[in-house]
Design an enzyme around this catalytic site. Structure first.
Site, PDB file in Angstrom:
ATOM      1  NE  ARG A  94     -30.896 -10.175   4.941  1.00 17.61           N
ATOM      2  CZ  ARG A  94     -31.491  -9.871   3.902  1.00 17.61           C
ATOM      3  NH1 ARG A  94     -32.403  -9.245   3.638  1.00 17.61           N
ATOM      4  NH2 ARG A  94     -30.331 -10.030   2.852  1.00 17.61           N
ATOM      5  CD  GLN A 148     -27.420 -11.234   5.684  1.00 13.57           C
ATOM      6  OE1 GLN A 148     -28.641 -10.812   4.968  1.00 13.57           O
ATOM      7  NE2 GLN A 148     -27.134 -12.715   5.627  1.00 13.57           N
ATOM      8  N   GLY A 204       1.034  -1.156   0.050  1.00 10.97           N
ATOM      9  CA  GLY A 204       0.200  -0.148  -0.060  1.00 10.97           C
ATOM     10  C   GLY A 204       0.783   1.205  -0.044  1.00 10.97           C
ATOM     11  CD  GLU A 229      -0.462  -7.785   7.906  1.00 11.26           C
ATOM     12  OE1 GLU A 229      -0.351  -6.600   7.479  1.00 11.26           O
ATOM     13  OE2 GLU A 229       0.867  -8.504   7.735  1.00 11.26           O
TER      14      GLU A 229
HETATM   15  C1  LIG Z   1      -2.006   2.125  14.285  1.00  7.76           C
HETATM   16  C2  LIG Z   1      -3.268   1.493  13.868  1.00  7.76           C
HETATM   17  C3  LIG Z   1      -3.419   0.227  13.485  1.00  7.76           C
HETATM   18  C4  LIG Z   1      -4.700  -0.069  12.825  1.00  7.76           C
HETATM   19  C5  LIG Z   1      -4.743  -1.366  12.265  1.00  7.76           C
HETATM   20  C6  LIG Z   1      -5.306  -1.390  10.799  1.00  7.76           C
HETATM   21  C7  LIG Z   1      -5.252  -2.566  10.068  1.00  7.76           C
HETATM   22  C8  LIG Z   1      -6.035  -2.414   8.851  1.00  7.76           C
HETATM   23  C9  LIG Z   1      -4.919  -1.753   7.689  1.00  7.76           C
HETATM   24  C10 LIG Z   1      -4.044  -2.906   7.366  1.00  7.76           C
HETATM   25  C11 LIG Z   1      -3.008  -2.407   6.054  1.00  7.76           C
HETATM   26  C12 LIG Z   1      -2.182  -3.813   5.917  1.00  7.76           C
HETATM   27  C13 LIG Z   1      -2.062  -3.971   4.593  1.00  7.76           C
HETATM   28  C14 LIG Z   1      -1.543  -5.341   4.260  1.00  7.76           C
HETATM   29  C15 LIG Z   1       0.050  -5.648   4.509  1.00  7.76           C
HETATM   30  C16 LIG Z   1       0.440  -7.051   4.008  1.00  7.76           C
HETATM   31  O1  LIG Z   1      -0.293  -7.818   3.636  1.00  7.76           O
HETATM   32  S1  LIG Z   1       2.101  -7.375   4.317  1.00  7.76           S
HETATM   33  C17 LIG Z   1       2.324  -8.761   3.781  1.00  7.76           C
HETATM   34  C18 LIG Z   1       1.758 -10.028   4.710  1.00  7.76           C
HETATM   35  N1  LIG Z   1       2.092 -11.186   4.277  1.00  7.76           N
HETATM   36  C19 LIG Z   1       2.066 -12.265   4.971  1.00  7.76           C
HETATM   37  O2  LIG Z   1       1.343 -12.301   5.999  1.00  7.76           O
HETATM   38  C20 LIG Z   1       2.731 -13.494   4.634  1.00  7.76           C
HETATM   39  C21 LIG Z   1       2.056 -14.761   5.132  1.00  7.76           C
HETATM   40  N2  LIG Z   1       2.938 -15.819   5.253  1.00  7.76           N
HETATM   41  C22 LIG Z   1       3.737 -16.125   6.342  1.00  7.76           C
HETATM   42  O3  LIG Z   1       3.469 -15.444   7.243  1.00  7.76           O
HETATM   43  C23 LIG Z   1       4.602 -17.165   6.361  1.00  7.76           C
HETATM   44  O4  LIG Z   1       4.893 -17.502   5.074  1.00  7.76           O
HETATM   45  C24 LIG Z   1       3.898 -18.414   7.108  1.00  7.76           C
HETATM   46  C25 LIG Z   1       2.768 -18.751   6.217  1.00  7.76           C
HETATM   47  C26 LIG Z   1       3.681 -18.238   8.450  1.00  7.76           C
HETATM   48  C27 LIG Z   1       4.836 -19.665   6.713  1.00  7.76           C
HETATM   49  O5  LIG Z   1       6.120 -19.068   7.288  1.00  7.76           O
HETATM   50  P1  LIG Z   1       7.330 -20.262   7.407  1.00  7.76           P
HETATM   51  O6  LIG Z   1       8.653 -19.461   7.502  1.00  7.76           O
HETATM   52  O7  LIG Z   1       7.223 -20.976   6.155  1.00  7.76           O
HETATM   53  O8  LIG Z   1       7.019 -21.215   8.747  1.00  7.76           O
HETATM   54  P2  LIG Z   1       6.333 -22.501   8.687  1.00  7.76           P
HETATM   55  O9  LIG Z   1       7.257 -23.391   8.309  1.00  7.76           O
HETATM   56  O10 LIG Z   1       5.079 -22.432   8.228  1.00  7.76           O
HETATM   57  O11 LIG Z   1       6.214 -22.516  10.325  1.00  7.76           O
HETATM   58  C28 LIG Z   1       7.320 -22.861  11.016  1.00  7.76           C
HETATM   59  C29 LIG Z   1       7.356 -22.433  12.250  1.00  7.76           C
HETATM   60  O12 LIG Z   1       7.184 -20.802  12.497  1.00  7.76           O
HETATM   61  C30 LIG Z   1       6.099 -20.477  13.268  1.00  7.76           C
HETATM   62  N3  LIG Z   1       5.637 -19.204  12.677  1.00  7.76           N
HETATM   63  C31 LIG Z   1       5.357 -18.972  11.480  1.00  7.76           C
HETATM   64  N4  LIG Z   1       5.038 -17.615  11.373  1.00  7.76           N
HETATM   65  C32 LIG Z   1       5.345 -17.043  12.653  1.00  7.76           C
HETATM   66  C33 LIG Z   1       4.966 -15.630  13.268  1.00  7.76           C
HETATM   67  N5  LIG Z   1       4.776 -14.580  12.637  1.00  7.76           N
HETATM   68  N6  LIG Z   1       5.336 -15.655  14.603  1.00  7.76           N
HETATM   69  C34 LIG Z   1       5.516 -16.828  15.261  1.00  7.76           C
HETATM   70  N7  LIG Z   1       6.012 -17.880  14.813  1.00  7.76           N
HETATM   71  C35 LIG Z   1       5.666 -18.125  13.485  1.00  7.76           C
HETATM   72  C36 LIG Z   1       5.122 -21.721  13.036  1.00  7.76           C
HETATM   73  O13 LIG Z   1       4.086 -21.652  13.892  1.00  7.76           O
HETATM   74  C37 LIG Z   1       5.833 -22.840  12.923  1.00  7.76           C
HETATM   75  O14 LIG Z   1       6.275 -23.318  14.422  1.00  7.76           O
HETATM   76  P3  LIG Z   1       6.345 -25.041  14.653  1.00  7.76           P
HETATM   77  O15 LIG Z   1       4.757 -25.238  14.399  1.00  7.76           O
HETATM   78  O16 LIG Z   1       7.142 -25.253  13.869  1.00  7.76           O
HETATM   79  O17 LIG Z   1       6.431 -24.828  16.275  1.00  7.76           O
HETATM   80  C1  LIG Z   2      -5.647  -4.759  -0.407  1.00  5.21           C
HETATM   81  C2  LIG Z   2      -4.283  -5.341  -0.273  1.00  5.21           C
HETATM   82  C3  LIG Z   2      -3.428  -4.756   0.148  1.00  5.21           C
HETATM   83  C4  LIG Z   2      -1.898  -5.470   0.664  1.00  5.21           C
HETATM   84  N1  LIG Z   2      -1.069  -4.704   1.212  1.00  5.21           N
HETATM   85  C5  LIG Z   2       0.488  -5.127   1.283  1.00  5.21           C
HETATM   86  C6  LIG Z   2       1.382  -4.498   1.879  1.00  5.21           C
HETATM   87  O1  LIG Z   2       1.215  -3.169   1.754  1.00  5.21           O
HETATM   88  N2  LIG Z   2       2.566  -5.172   1.921  1.00  5.21           N
HETATM   89  C7  LIG Z   2       2.864  -6.379   1.510  1.00  5.21           C
HETATM   90  O2  LIG Z   2       3.866  -6.874   1.439  1.00  5.21           O
HETATM   91  N3  LIG Z   2       1.829  -7.181   0.790  1.00  5.21           N
HETATM   92  C8  LIG Z   2       0.723  -6.601   0.676  1.00  5.21           C
HETATM   93  N4  LIG Z   2      -0.495  -7.120   0.053  1.00  5.21           N
HETATM   94  C9  LIG Z   2      -0.257  -8.542  -0.233  1.00  5.21           C
HETATM   95  C10 LIG Z   2      -0.936  -9.821   0.566  1.00  5.21           C
HETATM   96  O3  LIG Z   2      -0.212  -9.727   1.741  1.00  5.21           O
HETATM   97  C11 LIG Z   2      -0.668 -10.960  -0.094  1.00  5.21           C
HETATM   98  O4  LIG Z   2      -1.654 -10.809  -1.252  1.00  5.21           O
HETATM   99  C12 LIG Z   2      -1.213 -12.218   0.845  1.00  5.21           C
HETATM  100  O5  LIG Z   2      -0.252 -12.347   1.670  1.00  5.21           O
HETATM  101  C13 LIG Z   2      -1.534 -13.426  -0.113  1.00  5.21           C
HETATM  102  O6  LIG Z   2      -0.396 -13.832  -0.783  1.00  5.21           O
HETATM  103  P1  LIG Z   2      -0.524 -14.267  -2.228  1.00  5.21           P
HETATM  104  O7  LIG Z   2      -1.430 -12.969  -2.823  1.00  5.21           O
HETATM  105  O8  LIG Z   2       0.717 -14.727  -2.669  1.00  5.21           O
HETATM  106  O9  LIG Z   2      -1.428 -15.290  -2.159  1.00  5.21           O
HETATM  107  P2  LIG Z   2      -1.421 -16.775  -2.563  1.00  5.21           P
HETATM  108  O10 LIG Z   2      -0.769 -17.563  -1.267  1.00  5.21           O
HETATM  109  O11 LIG Z   2      -0.802 -17.090  -3.823  1.00  5.21           O
HETATM  110  O12 LIG Z   2      -2.941 -17.471  -2.352  1.00  5.21           O
HETATM  111  C14 LIG Z   2      -3.454 -18.196  -3.522  1.00  5.21           C
HETATM  112  C15 LIG Z   2      -4.302 -19.372  -2.969  1.00  5.21           C
HETATM  113  O13 LIG Z   2      -3.233 -20.357  -2.594  1.00  5.21           O
HETATM  114  C16 LIG Z   2      -3.506 -20.805  -1.311  1.00  5.21           C
HETATM  115  N5  LIG Z   2      -2.262 -21.281  -0.543  1.00  5.21           N
HETATM  116  C17 LIG Z   2      -1.109 -20.735  -0.689  1.00  5.21           C
HETATM  117  N6  LIG Z   2      -0.143 -21.194   0.042  1.00  5.21           N
HETATM  118  C18 LIG Z   2      -0.941 -22.270   0.699  1.00  5.21           C
HETATM  119  C19 LIG Z   2      -0.476 -23.301   1.741  1.00  5.21           C
HETATM  120  N7  LIG Z   2       0.763 -23.464   2.191  1.00  5.21           N
HETATM  121  N8  LIG Z   2      -1.434 -24.203   1.907  1.00  5.21           N
HETATM  122  C20 LIG Z   2      -2.660 -23.994   1.584  1.00  5.21           C
HETATM  123  N9  LIG Z   2      -3.001 -23.196   0.634  1.00  5.21           N
HETATM  124  C21 LIG Z   2      -2.127 -22.264   0.049  1.00  5.21           C
HETATM  125  C22 LIG Z   2      -4.148 -19.734  -0.687  1.00  5.21           C
HETATM  126  O14 LIG Z   2      -4.973 -20.157   0.544  1.00  5.21           O
HETATM  127  C23 LIG Z   2      -5.035 -19.188  -1.701  1.00  5.21           C
HETATM  128  O15 LIG Z   2      -6.471 -19.621  -1.801  1.00  5.21           O
HETATM  129  C24 LIG Z   2      -1.610  -6.581   0.044  1.00  5.21           C
HETATM  130  C25 LIG Z   2      -2.692  -7.445  -0.452  1.00  5.21           C
HETATM  131  C26 LIG Z   2      -4.088  -6.532  -0.900  1.00  5.21           C
HETATM  132  C27 LIG Z   2      -5.241  -7.518  -1.442  1.00  5.21           C
END
Ligand SMILES: CCCCCCCCCCCCCCCC(=O)SCCNC(=O)CCNC(=O)[C@H](O)C(C)(C)COP(=O)(O)OP(=O)(O)OC[C@H]1O[C@@H](n2cnc3c(N)ncnc32)[C@H](O)[C@@H]1OP(=O)(O)O
Ligand SMILES: Cc1cc2nc3c(=O)[nH]c(=O)nc-3n(C[C@H](O)[C@H](O)[C@H](O)COP(=O)(O)OP(=O)(O)OC[C@H]3O[C@@H](n4cnc5c(N)ncnc54)[C@H](O)[C@@H]3O)c2cc1C
Length: 650
Positions: free
Chosen positions: A320, A377, A168, A407
């Site tokens: 609803r 809804q 963003g 996130e």
């Molecule tokens: C001030 C006002 C505020 C207002 C507030 C407003 C809000 C409203 C606006 C928001 C605006 C945002 C805008 C969007 C901003 C983006 O979207 S930023 C980008 C976000 N991207 C993501 O979240 C990426 C998602 N993927 C991941 O986090 C990681 O790839 C995954 C899915 C956790 C897997 O990570 P990995 O390193 O492959 O770890 P994995 O092998 O699955 O697990 C290994 C171990 O690490 C642990 N682990 C993994 N992640 C974590 C963690 N984070 N911590 C601790 N342990 C962890 C697992 O539990 C596992 O533990 P064990 O089960 O082995 O004991």
């Molecule tokens: C409005 C908006 C704002 C954003 N802002 C930011 C930002 O500020 N900074 C930033 O870095 N990113 C940002 N993002 C990106 C966002 O964090 C990613 O889109 C999000 O983490 C999902 O990853 P992806 O897009 O690669 O989806 P993918 O992971 O490609 O998902 C596609 C499908 O694959 C499935 N999938 C993927 N991996 C697995 C798995 N291991 N097991 C089972 N199913 C799986 C998912 O469940 C999903 O159904 C933003 C996205 C949006 C829409």
């Protein structure tokens, strides 16, 4: 006792407010945590009303993205003069840039970057996601290769799929950003780390050499945020621009590992923990709009000749809308728990991170999904006018539903939550006791206390019988998924493949576990309320929430005979009884969310309820209505009809 009544309001809304049986001020202060915050909210709104320059020149629904972004930047630049907190072109600056500095910068870096960030001397975002990867962080491609000769990192986007994509405010607003890149030093790849990277000149705002940056184009919603793309080509930054609170890199390129492997993920955990309140607010906004509107919208007679009734009189309309109010409250209480846990982590208690990750992953997924469903809804329950941008509901939905993706994609987050459940199930199967108390998961070590659920026909049911039922379902689904994993592995299937083949069952267990957590936080949260009339309203909302959720998982409860059909019937009756009790206070309950007309941004949800006249005013302000006949009419439709008339004369 409803302090939202003002002269000139729609009498249909005033009559609702006069029925109020509790203090809206006390309930509003409870929702926003204290009366001081309510006072501050009112001061800011009054300030906004008095400063016309902060207002939109026209309804933003009529603006294209270019003008929406320009208008948002204009207001943000003014806000700096007026108030510290700013709007959408700075959304990521506040929700991710500053938290990352707090979370990942060492003391020297904090001293250098934090004051400037807080003083808005630069605008930042969090650039982690790439065109090719968002979920799987281990496979991010952007590189930061250390050059010990110059003590610099060289950042590159090695492929097109390495382009940062989605962050963003990256496209046009930000000039100093956080880039998550693979740290490579002395030929070794240490995986993703965070770096502080200038991408635009601080004075001219022109993109810097080696930087290709831009807006990714229109999206499903959130038009005022310039989500962007970024390609880096040999961009050099000093060694000290790597965030070094957790992992470190010495001048000679030797790497020092962080105390906990996942500390670098702290910002994501922060946003997941704090966005729960944002989701509660969004559901509260939608409930306010749709319930106020349902209290002034008359449609249909119940008894012929007795005149049209407010659509809020229909039980289906209450069914609803009122559960959305209950869920908004439930999410607020659940969010308070995760924010407290995050504060503990930020205070230095690194051990809390696994528990925080476990609960915030599942909570973020369930809450964003149910918030989006709830807003939709509410929108549908407003009929045609709900489909108009004048209602504010389409934009609200489009903004909220993004939370199911950003996130951490919801399914992935539920599977993260399931990891924790499976580990506990394995301990239980080995008769291991919990290493430390965790109020969120301790119930998994117990067996179902009552083999039969205690839901009976008392209309003032004890929440614990329902929470025990939710625990029973979550336990059963957790162990069923665990046992299936074990069976697959015993058949020689790898643990990883077994995990994939149990994905849906694991997701169901995590959802049931999260429902149990939310119900427990709601039930505990209302105990703090000492004012009896307000407590009565909160108990009705809790009852509605609990028994509405029972109906949502009735199949899981009936599955092993833990409840019988008669108890589902009791639960339905408890829902209807809660709706009946809440109906007289419905408008005052949403008034107590205390959202002002600027936050609501809705003709349907206006505090004064004067909807129809303002709908007409809103429509008249459409740019289309500047013309009686559109300038291009005769070139197209006019000519077509003329030709048709000529043709028919032949
Ligand atoms: C001030 C006002 C505020 C207002 C507030 C407003 C809000 C409203 C606006 C928001 C605006 C945002 C805008 C969007 C901003 C983006 O979207 S930023 C980008 C976000 N991207 C993501 O979240 C990426 C998602 N993927 C991941 O986090 C990681 O790839 C995954 C899915 C956790 C897997 O990570 P990995 O390193 O492959 O770890 P994995 O092998 O699955 O697990 C290994 C171990 O690490 C642990 N682990 C993994 N992640 C974590 C963690 N984070 N911590 C601790 N342990 C962890 C697992 O539990 C596992 O533990 P064990 O089960 O082995 O004991
Ligand atoms: C409005 C908006 C704002 C954003 N802002 C930011 C930002 O500020 N900074 C930033 O870095 N990113 C940002 N993002 C990106 C966002 O964090 C990613 O889109 C999000 O983490 C999902 O990853 P992806 O897009 O690669 O989806 P993918 O992971 O490609 O998902 C596609 C499908 O694959 C499935 N999938 C993927 N991996 C697995 C798995 N291991 N097991 C089972 N199913 C799986 C998912 O469940 C999903 O159904 C933003 C996205 C949006 C829409």
């Amino acid at each position: 006792m409803n302090s939202y009544i003002k002269p000139g309001d729609n009498p249909l809304l005033t009559e609702e407010r006069k029925k109020c049986q509790f203090s809206t001020d006390i309930l509003a202060a409870f929702y926003h945590e204290n009366a001081q915050k309510i006072k501050r909210r009112h001061e800011i709104y009054q300030y906004y009303l008095e400063n016309k320059e902060l207002h939109d020149p026209e309804p933003t629904e009529f603006m294209d993205r270019y003008h929406r972004l320009e208008n948002a930047e204009r207001k943000v630049s003014l806000l700096k003069k007026h108030v510290k907190k700013a709007g959408s072109p700075l959304g990521l600056h506040y929700t991710m840039m500053i938290p990352t500095i707090l979370n990942n910068a060492d003391d020297e870096q904090k001293a250098e970057w934090l004051p400037k960030a807080q003083n808005l001397e630069f605008i930042g975002t969090y650039a982690q996601t790439e065109l090719g990867h968002g979920t799987n962080l281990r496979f991010l491609e952007t590189t930061a290769t250390y050059d010990p000769k110059t003590q610099e990192f060289i950042l590159n986007s090695p492929t097109t799929s390495a382009a940062k994509w989605w962050p963003g405010n990256l496209g046009k607003s930000s000039n100093r950003i956080i880039v998550v890149a693979r740290l490579i030093s002395n030929g070794k790849d240490y995986g993703p780390h965070s770096f502080f990277v200038p991408i635009r000149d601080p004075i001219t705002h022109k993109s810097l050499p080696g930087v290709t940056v831009g807006d990714i184009g229109p999206k499903f919603g959130i038009p005022t945020v310039d989500n962007g793309f970024l390609l880096l080509n040999n961009v050099r930054i000093p060694r000290r621009n790597m965030f070094m609170k957790n992992a470190k890199l010495n001048p000679d390129g030797t790497y020092i590992s962080p105390k906990h492997a996942k500390l670098a993920y702290g910002t994501m955990v922060y946003v997941r923990a704090v966005m729960i309140r944002t989701m509660s607010h969004m559901l509260g906004l939608a409930s306010t709009i749709s319930i106020r509107y349902s209290a002034i919208r008359k449609q249909g007679e119940i008894e012929a000749g007795k005149g049209e009734v407010k659509v809020l009189e229909y039980q289906t309309q209450q069914y609803r809308l009122l559960p959305q109010v209950a869920r908004a409250w439930a999410f607020e209480f659940a969010g308070r728990y995760t924010r407290k846990l995050y504060a503990q982590f930020l205070g230095g208690d690194v051990d809390v991170l696994p528990a925080l990750h476990g609960v915030s992953s599942g909570l973020k997924a369930v809450v964003t999904h149910q918030t989006a469903q709830g807003i939709e809804q509410c929108r549908m329950a407003c009929g045609g006018h709900g489909y108009s941008e004048a209602s504010g509901l389409p934009q609200l939905f489009a903004t909220a539903v993004a939370g199911c993706t950003y996130e951490g994609e919801n399914m992935v987050m539920l599977l993260q939550s399931a990891r924790q459940l499976v580990k506990i199930a394995s301990d239980v199967r080995k008769n291991q006791k919990p290493t430390k108390q965790n109020p969120v998961t301790d119930y998994l070590y117990k067996t179902s206390a009552a083999t039969k659920c205690k839901i009976d026909q008392t209309t003032d049911p004890d929440p614990s019988s329902v929470i025990e039922a939710f625990e029973h379902v979550a336990r059963r689904l957790t162990f069923a998924a665990f046992d299936k994993l074990e069976q697959l592995k015993q058949r020689g299937i790898s643990a990883e493949n077994a995990w994939v083949q149990c994905g849906v069952d694991l997701r169901r267990a995590a959802t049931a576990h999260t429902r149990t957590f939310i119900a427990r936080q709601f039930s505990n949260g209302i105990l703090e309320m000492r004012d009896l009339p307000v407590q009565a309203v909160l108990k009705d909302l809790l009852q509605l929430y609990l028994f509405y959720e029972v109906l949502e998982c009735d199949g899981d409860l009936l599955y092993d005979g833990y409840v019988i059909g008669q108890q589902i019937e009791y639960s339905k009756n408890n829902v209807y009884e809660a709706l009946r009790r809440l109906r007289p206070n419905a408008v005052s309950i949403v008034d107590s969310f205390d959202f002002n007309d600027r936050e609501l941004n809705s003709v349907l949800g206006r505090r004064d309820g004067n909807v129809y006249e303002n709908m007409l005013e809103w429509a008249k302000s459409s740019p289309l209505n500047k013309h009686d006949v559109m300038p291009f009419h005769h070139k197209y439709l006019g000519k077509m009809m003329e030709d048709a008339r000529q043709q028919s004369k032949l």
